[in-house]
Design an enzyme around this catalytic site. Sequence first.
Site, short mmCIF file in Angstrom:
data_model
loop_
_atom_site.label_atom_id
_atom_site.label_comp_id
_atom_site.label_asym_id
_atom_site.label_seq_id
_atom_site.Cartn_x
_atom_site.Cartn_y
_atom_site.Cartn_z
N HIS A 32 0.83 -1.19 0.00
CA HIS A 32 0.00 0.00 0.00
C HIS A 32 0.87 1.25 0.00
CE1 HIS A 32 -3.13 -2.81 0.87
NE2 HIS A 32 -2.74 -3.02 2.10
N HIS A 39 3.32 -7.50 1.81
CA HIS A 39 2.66 -8.40 2.76
C HIS A 39 1.63 -9.28 2.08
CE1 HIS A 39 -0.01 -4.87 2.46
NE2 HIS A 39 -0.99 -5.74 2.64
N GLU A 97 -1.82 -0.30 8.24
CA GLU A 97 -2.79 -1.19 8.87
C GLU A 97 -2.12 -2.06 9.92
OE1 GLU A 97 -4.08 -3.01 5.24
OE2 GLU A 97 -2.79 -4.76 5.50
N ARG A 138 -1.48 -4.82 -6.21
CA ARG A 138 -1.26 -6.27 -6.18
C ARG A 138 0.04 -6.58 -6.89
NH1 ARG A 138 -5.64 -7.90 -8.70
NH2 ARG A 138 -6.92 -7.95 -6.81
#
Length: 336
Positions: free
Chosen positions: A119, A195, A137, A215
Amino acid sequence: MSILFTKPSFNLSRRDVVAMKPYPLQFKPVLKQTIWGGRLLGERLGKPIGDESDYAESWEVVDHGVDQSVVTSGHLEGKTLKDLLTEHNEWLMGDAANDHFPLLLKYLDCNRVLSVQVHPTDEYGATMPVPDLGKTEAWYIVDAKPGSVIYAGLKKGVDASALRAAVEEGRAEEVLHQFEAKPGDCVFIPAGTVHAIGAGLLVAEIQQSSDTTFRLYDWNRTDASGKGRELHIEQSIEVTDFERGPVAPIRADESADGWQTLVECDKFRLRAISNGSDTVGGDNRFHIITVPQGKATLVTDSERINLTAGNSILLPAAHDAVTLELENDSLVLTMT
């Protein structure tokens, strides 16, 4: 219980006064179905899933475009989180006043391994064709099947060229740091961290309110026609933090009483409690409260709210402090 008043240019009616009285907000979950989902959101967390076996995410507290939490009880029933931000901003947000709600809480049923992702930061997100926040996150592992794996960060020494080669040659797992996940693990994933969540995991996730995902790799999966999902290799490498390195899990002391801080960063603070009781709120900030496992009771000066696994609450900033009482073998997370 205190009542927070704005500064109106007219006399408030009794109905207006009642409508501004703070109370714990509960929302209808926003359910998402994808290829990697399963049925645990319904079976373990009581979410209203259908007959399908691909329920992947339950968005508990969200204000992101058309995805909106809707209040399910009290005098604000039917209001969206965006409505509350528009109509009662200071009441809801307090010191964190903003025109959007900055966090998103969700549960994930990872029945199959997720794609490898990364991200961007807020700065990068603001430059995209459709601007969005970046995404930092954290995950809390609620349950894990034996052998389930978390991929978090790159192995030491992996640079952009090594990552690109591994992806293009279909062997990305060779450069990803991984560890076997266990219930109670917390994993912090700042923007720029490569991740993936492995199969067999039930996860509570707190993140910035963003849907910005690049992605990088999808394990060479293809659909029935032999076509793979779209990848964003160039963008992924561009936003990857190659200084981040391997990411280790964080664990709370299960024998300790009171709140324990698992993650504290410039985007949110995540705390956990697993024994006894303690207070939350009363500091002119909103607090998200969720129960990943067991049972707890939220006690205000006027009511007792029984919470079971999967229940979540948003405590407005204008609310006085409340007490959380946990039953044995239970866990409560709070985020602000």
